[in-house]
Design an enzyme around this catalytic site. Structure first.
Site, PDB file in Angstrom:
ATOM      1  N   ARG A  56       0.846  -1.193   0.000  1.00 10.82           N
ATOM      2  CA  ARG A  56       0.000   0.000   0.000  1.00 10.82           C
ATOM      3  C   ARG A  56       0.875   1.235   0.000  1.00 10.82           C
ATOM      4  O   ARG A  56       1.738   1.387   0.859  1.00 10.82           O
ATOM      5  CB  ARG A  56      -0.908   0.010   1.244  1.00 10.82           C
ATOM      6  CG  ARG A  56      -1.885  -1.135   1.212  1.00 10.82           C
ATOM      7  CD  ARG A  56      -2.843  -1.124   2.380  1.00 10.82           C
ATOM      8  NE  ARG A  56      -3.623  -2.359   2.359  1.00 10.82           N
ATOM      9  CZ  ARG A  56      -4.490  -2.718   3.276  1.00 10.82           C
ATOM     10  NH1 ARG A  56      -4.717  -1.943   4.310  1.00 10.82           N
ATOM     11  NH2 ARG A  56      -5.145  -3.855   3.162  1.00 10.82           N
ATOM     12  N   SER A 155      -7.829  -0.995   1.034  1.00 11.29           N
ATOM     13  CA  SER A 155      -8.794  -1.286   2.088  1.00 11.29           C
ATOM     14  C   SER A 155      -9.412  -0.055   2.740  1.00 11.29           C
ATOM     15  O   SER A 155     -10.112   0.690   2.099  1.00 11.29           O
ATOM     16  CB  SER A 155      -8.113  -2.172   3.127  1.00 11.29           C
ATOM     17  OG  SER A 155      -9.055  -2.703   3.974  1.00 11.29           O
ATOM     18  N   HIS A 156      -9.113   0.174   4.019  1.00  8.32           N
ATOM     19  CA  HIS A 156      -9.746   1.268   4.760  1.00  8.32           C
ATOM     20  C   HIS A 156      -8.994   2.588   4.585  1.00  8.32           C
ATOM     21  O   HIS A 156      -9.396   3.602   5.142  1.00  8.32           O
ATOM     22  CB  HIS A 156      -9.813   0.919   6.243  1.00  8.32           C
ATOM     23  CG  HIS A 156      -8.460   0.613   6.812  1.00  8.32           C
ATOM     24  ND1 HIS A 156      -7.800  -0.561   6.530  1.00  8.32           N
ATOM     25  CD2 HIS A 156      -7.640   1.326   7.593  1.00  8.32           C
ATOM     26  CE1 HIS A 156      -6.621  -0.548   7.135  1.00  8.32           C
ATOM     27  NE2 HIS A 156      -6.498   0.587   7.790  1.00  8.32           N
ATOM     28  N   ASP A 330     -15.784  -1.273   5.105  1.00  9.15           N
ATOM     29  CA  ASP A 330     -14.646  -0.459   4.663  1.00  9.15           C
ATOM     30  C   ASP A 330     -14.577  -0.464   3.139  1.00  9.15           C
ATOM     31  O   ASP A 330     -15.452  -1.027   2.460  1.00  9.15           O
ATOM     32  CB  ASP A 330     -13.334  -0.942   5.299  1.00  9.15           C
ATOM     33  CG  ASP A 330     -12.881  -2.290   4.783  1.00  9.15           C
ATOM     34  OD1 ASP A 330     -13.733  -3.058   4.305  1.00  9.15           O
ATOM     35  OD2 ASP A 330     -11.671  -2.593   4.850  1.00  9.15           O
ATOM     36  N   ASP A 332     -12.949  -2.021   0.803  1.00  6.12           N
ATOM     37  CA  ASP A 332     -12.992  -3.278   0.048  1.00  6.12           C
ATOM     38  C   ASP A 332     -13.983  -4.279   0.636  1.00  6.12           C
ATOM     39  O   ASP A 332     -14.001  -5.453   0.237  1.00  6.12           O
ATOM     40  CB  ASP A 332     -11.593  -3.903  -0.067  1.00  6.12           C
ATOM     41  CG  ASP A 332     -10.995  -4.277   1.268  1.00  6.12           C
ATOM     42  OD1 ASP A 332     -11.350  -3.649   2.284  1.00  6.12           O
ATOM     43  OD2 ASP A 332     -10.170  -5.212   1.313  1.00  6.12           O
ATOM     44  N   ASP A 334     -14.322  -5.925   3.369  1.00  5.20           N
ATOM     45  CA  ASP A 334     -14.021  -7.090   4.202  1.00  5.20           C
ATOM     46  C   ASP A 334     -14.214  -6.784   5.686  1.00  5.20           C
ATOM     47  O   ASP A 334     -14.268  -7.689   6.503  1.00  5.20           O
ATOM     48  CB  ASP A 334     -12.611  -7.658   3.922  1.00  5.20           C
ATOM     49  CG  ASP A 334     -11.496  -6.652   4.089  1.00  5.20           C
ATOM     50  OD1 ASP A 334     -11.790  -5.452   4.326  1.00  5.20           O
ATOM     51  OD2 ASP A 334     -10.324  -7.059   3.986  1.00  5.20           O
ATOM     52  N   ARG A 335     -14.329  -5.499   6.039  1.00  7.91           N
ATOM     53  CA  ARG A 335     -14.566  -5.160   7.442  1.00  7.91           C
ATOM     54  C   ARG A 335     -16.033  -4.861   7.682  1.00  7.91           C
ATOM     55  O   ARG A 335     -16.770  -4.512   6.753  1.00  7.91           O
ATOM     56  CB  ARG A 335     -13.783  -3.911   7.834  1.00  7.91           C
ATOM     57  CG  ARG A 335     -12.304  -4.098   7.755  1.00  7.91           C
ATOM     58  CD  ARG A 335     -11.608  -2.891   8.326  1.00  7.91           C
ATOM     59  NE  ARG A 335     -10.168  -3.081   8.265  1.00  7.91           N
ATOM     60  CZ  ARG A 335      -9.300  -2.423   8.990  1.00  7.91           C
ATOM     61  NH1 ARG A 335      -9.727  -1.512   9.846  1.00  7.91           N
ATOM     62  NH2 ARG A 335      -8.022  -2.656   8.882  1.00  7.91           N
ATOM     63  N   GLU A 417     -10.996 -10.483  14.120  1.00  7.74           N
ATOM     64  CA  GLU A 417      -9.985  -9.560  14.621  1.00  7.74           C
ATOM     65  C   GLU A 417     -10.691  -8.383  15.268  1.00  7.74           C
ATOM     66  O   GLU A 417     -11.819  -8.049  14.906  1.00  7.74           O
ATOM     67  CB  GLU A 417      -9.119  -9.046  13.467  1.00  7.74           C
ATOM     68  CG  GLU A 417      -8.293 -10.113  12.798  1.00  7.74           C
ATOM     69  CD  GLU A 417      -7.271  -9.495  11.838  1.00  7.74           C
ATOM     70  OE1 GLU A 417      -6.096  -9.428  12.217  1.00  7.74           O
ATOM     71  OE2 GLU A 417      -7.660  -9.086  10.737  1.00  7.74           O
ATOM     72  N   SER A 419     -10.090  -5.441  14.727  1.00  8.25           N
ATOM     73  CA  SER A 419     -10.121  -4.336  13.778  1.00  8.25           C
ATOM     74  C   SER A 419     -11.313  -4.424  12.827  1.00  8.25           C
ATOM     75  O   SER A 419     -11.184  -4.145  11.647  1.00  8.25           O
ATOM     76  CB  SER A 419      -8.823  -4.325  12.989  1.00  8.25           C
ATOM     77  OG  SER A 419      -8.606  -5.605  12.415  1.00  8.25           O
ATOM     78  N   LYS A 430     -11.646 -12.046   5.424  1.00  7.57           N
ATOM     79  CA  LYS A 430     -12.731 -11.581   6.279  1.00  7.57           C
ATOM     80  C   LYS A 430     -13.843 -11.041   5.393  1.00  7.57           C
ATOM     81  O   LYS A 430     -13.596 -10.697   4.242  1.00  7.57           O
ATOM     82  CB  LYS A 430     -12.246 -10.570   7.297  1.00  7.57           C
ATOM     83  CG  LYS A 430     -11.500  -9.364   6.746  1.00  7.57           C
ATOM     84  CD  LYS A 430     -10.924  -8.570   7.905  1.00  7.57           C
ATOM     85  CE  LYS A 430     -10.254  -7.292   7.449  1.00  7.57           C
ATOM     86  NZ  LYS A 430      -8.829  -7.503   7.110  1.00  7.57           N
TER      87      LYS A 430
END
Ligand code: VG1
Ligand code: CO
Length: 612
Positions: A56, A155-156, A330, A332, A334-335, A417, A419, A430
């Site tokens: 990233r 991601s985020h 988020d 992508d 996954d969160r 997790e 997070s 996730k």
């Protein structure tokens, strides 16, 4: 752009190669073009080490000449030519700025490296969990299966010309490449001399569903653009009881709200929550994916998901009539963040609650859980459930890649997790929408006999019932974002030194006499029970005699400076004491953590950037 010779293929002949008949009429683009392979000389560029979840960096870094190319070629080289030649790879992501250009570059490099087919979600959009699902489940029109994937996301982290881009490689099991591979990729980036690219391959229109055929020195090469949501939606329908969730959503006692923060979750939210489950369109917030996430920070927490937080009756400007259930994702997808009416569910509690209720509430788990796992800094709420239900339990380092081996070996069904990451062995990432469906399933199950009149069992009721049964883990995370990298290293070095000191208890008691004794302190090291691989330096832990913990680690997902994360936890078994305010309950430990680490002295920060 140069001149290309287009050969419009005979539809029947082209159809034989690509399995005509299986492809819906009108979806196949019959474009044939020949391409050549160009070898481009290159040289190493510093700093291409993949972090917790891929590489990233700022867009400005990624768009430097050869930057993306070097990383992609280094990945192909790490996988080895035999694996790459003839393979089928997925390339897509959260749609952030630079994704479209990156996809065209990767297509051209894949063609030049002998890849047989590239699969792209329409408009380049696939959530991280959907990529995992596509790698594991999708069968191409010609019977092909994917061998791996490039996921384009940071991601985020925010997106846009001045923000972040990211890329990571996932393996055949649909999970992130293990450290063995990411280390090899990094080594390759340090010695790279050349990369291969089919410069004359025309750009593929990724906004249109269909297959484009090309032909190069290694034979045929196809780019298959497909619907971003169908495979994922199908998988979700095979896991959850959609009918029971529909009933919950239709109930006058229930109300629902979902915020995609302009990330890729929006591409799934409408299909799943509105079209499949009957939620109102007005229950979707920020569900149009945008290249810059609308200028926001696509991180589903109480700080960055402001609009949802207000709508749920929390934060500084709370709405007066909040819905019963709210969730966010988020960039992508996954969160997940789960909220009840005026109530926030800690992610560490969320995974424990899902594990405790999975067998009863979710058809996919009806025959039992194989085991559960959490990352090291995640609270021990899941441990208590595992002990009570007599389940196998694992504690792994931060980052989803460590769960995959356990799942592939049939040792783990549910994991999470702190997070805002929760998931299961249905895929190897996730899964933000899965977590929302898991919570809706639990709510549907708890309310199944009383959806038309009685009192709703709410999100808050479920969490409080859980604490009453299992005890409560008071928990908080402090993030110090974008700290000077040198200062962050000093904090960690200082903590390592303290941790091995024999006078640590005297030091701590000097700060606060009302905390328990430290039973042990170490730097977390993990030995993978499946392949025996060892991961060192995964965070500094102070474990107290009463089960409290302080954990310090450096983030591996930032693109600038350093982020220090401090995790603070305290277990309360006595059900008469589980209703305290979390920041109050944790105040003594917070005091110890800040003074022990000399956080302000080293970093100049008197307060964290985000408190969760
Ligand atoms: C963070 C989280 C970690 C998560 C990782 C990737 O890593 O703490 O739990 O797995 O992000 O999530 P770090 O190294 O910054 O603490 V995601 O949604 O950014 O792919
Ligand atoms: Co993410």
């Amino acid at each position: 752009m140069g001149l290309y010779e287009f050969v419009v293929a005979d539809p029947v002949a082209a159809g034989q190669g690509a399995g005509a008949g299986l492809v819906e009429a009108g979806t196949e683009l019959q474009v044939m073009a020949n391409f050549k392979v160009n070898r481009v000389e290159s040289s190493p560029i510093e700093g291409q080490k993949p972090g917790t979840s891929g590489l990233r960096k700022k867009v400005k870094v990624f768009t430097q000449p050869h930057y993306l190319h070097n990383f992609v070629q280094s990945t192909f080289n790490a996988l080895s030519a035999e694996k790459v030649k003839g393979s089928t790879l997925v390339v897509s992501g959260d749609g952030r700025y630079y994704s479209k250009d990156a996809i065209q570059i990767i297509i051209k490099m894949a063609a030049a490296n002998g890849v047989r087919r590239i699969w792209v979600g329409q408009n380049g959009l696939l959530s991280t969990p959907a990529v995992s699902a596509v790698v594991r489940e999708r069968v191409g029109a010609d019977g092909s299966k994917a061998n791996g994937a490039f996921i384009l996301t940071a991601s985020h982290n925010p997106g846009g010309p001045n923000e972040d881009f990211g890329i990571k490689y996932n393996m055949e099991n649909g999970g992130p490449a293990p450290e063995g591979i990411t280390d090899k990729i990094f080594e390759n980036t340090k010695i790279i001399k050349e990369y291969f690219i089919a410069e004359d391959l025309p750009d593929v229109d990724i906004s249109v569903i269909g297959i484009s055929n090309f032909s190069g020195p290694d034979g045929q090469f196809d780019v298959d653009v497909f619907d971003s949501a169908s495979d994922y939606v199908k998988l979700m329908k095979s896991i959850f009881d959609f009918q029971s969730i529909q009933k919950l959503i239709a109930s006058p006692q229930f109300s629902f709200c979902y915020d995609a923060l302009h990330g890729v979750a929006g591409a799934y939210a409408k299909r799943i929550f509105v079209e499949e489950l009957g939620a109102k369109e007005s229950s979707l917030l920020n569900c149009v994916p945008k290249e810059d996430f609308g200028g926001g920070h696509p991180d589903p927490n109480l700080t960055y998901a402001k609009e949802l937080v207000a709508r749920m009756g929390l934060g500084k400007n709370p709405d007066s009539n909040p819905p019963e259930f709210g969730a966010a994702a988020d960039g992508d997808a996954d969160r997940n963040m789960i909220l009840g009416k005026r109530f926030f569910v800690k992610p560490s509690d969320s995974v424990a609650i899902i594990a405790a209720n999975a067998v009863q509430a979710i058809p996919y788990f009806s025959s039992g859980l194989k085991g559960v796992a959490r990352s090291m800094p995640t609270s021990a709420a899941l441990d208590v459930v595992a002990t009570s239900l007599n389940l196998k339990f694992f504690e792994v380092p931060t980052g989803w890649k460590f769960f995959g081996n356990l799942m592939d070996a049939g040792l783990c069904s549910v994991c999470g997790e702190e997070s805002f990451g929760t998931g299961s062995d249905h895929i190897r990432e996730k899964d933000g929408i899965w977590a929302v469906l898991a919570w809706l399933s639990i709510l549907a199950h708890k309310n199944k006999d009383d959806l038309n009149g009685g009192n709703l069992v709410t999100v808050e009721d479920i969490v409080k019932q859980h604490w009453a049964t299992f005890g409560r883990h008071y928990y908080t995370r402090y993030d110090y974002e974008n700290v000077d990298a040198g200062a962050a290293k000093e904090v960690m070095a200082h903590l390592v030194k303290l941790q091995s000191s024999v006078t640590i208890n005297t030091t701590i008691k000097g700060i606060r006499s009302d905390v328990a004794d430290v039973a042990s302190a170490d730097e977390f090291e993990y030995k993978d029970p499946v392949d025996g691989s060892i991961s060192k330096n995964q965070g500094i832990r102070y474990l107290f005699e009463d089960g409290s913990r302080l954990v310090f680690r450096l983030s591996g997902t930032g693109s600038e400076g350093a982020t220090i994360r401090l995790y603070i936890e305290q277990y309360e078994k006595d059900s008469s004491k589980t209703g305290r305010d979390s920041q109050d309950a944790l105040a003594p430990l917070v005091d110890v953590a800040l003074k022990l680490s000399k956080m302000e002295e080293y970093t100049g920060r008197s307060a964290p950037t985000v408190i969760t």
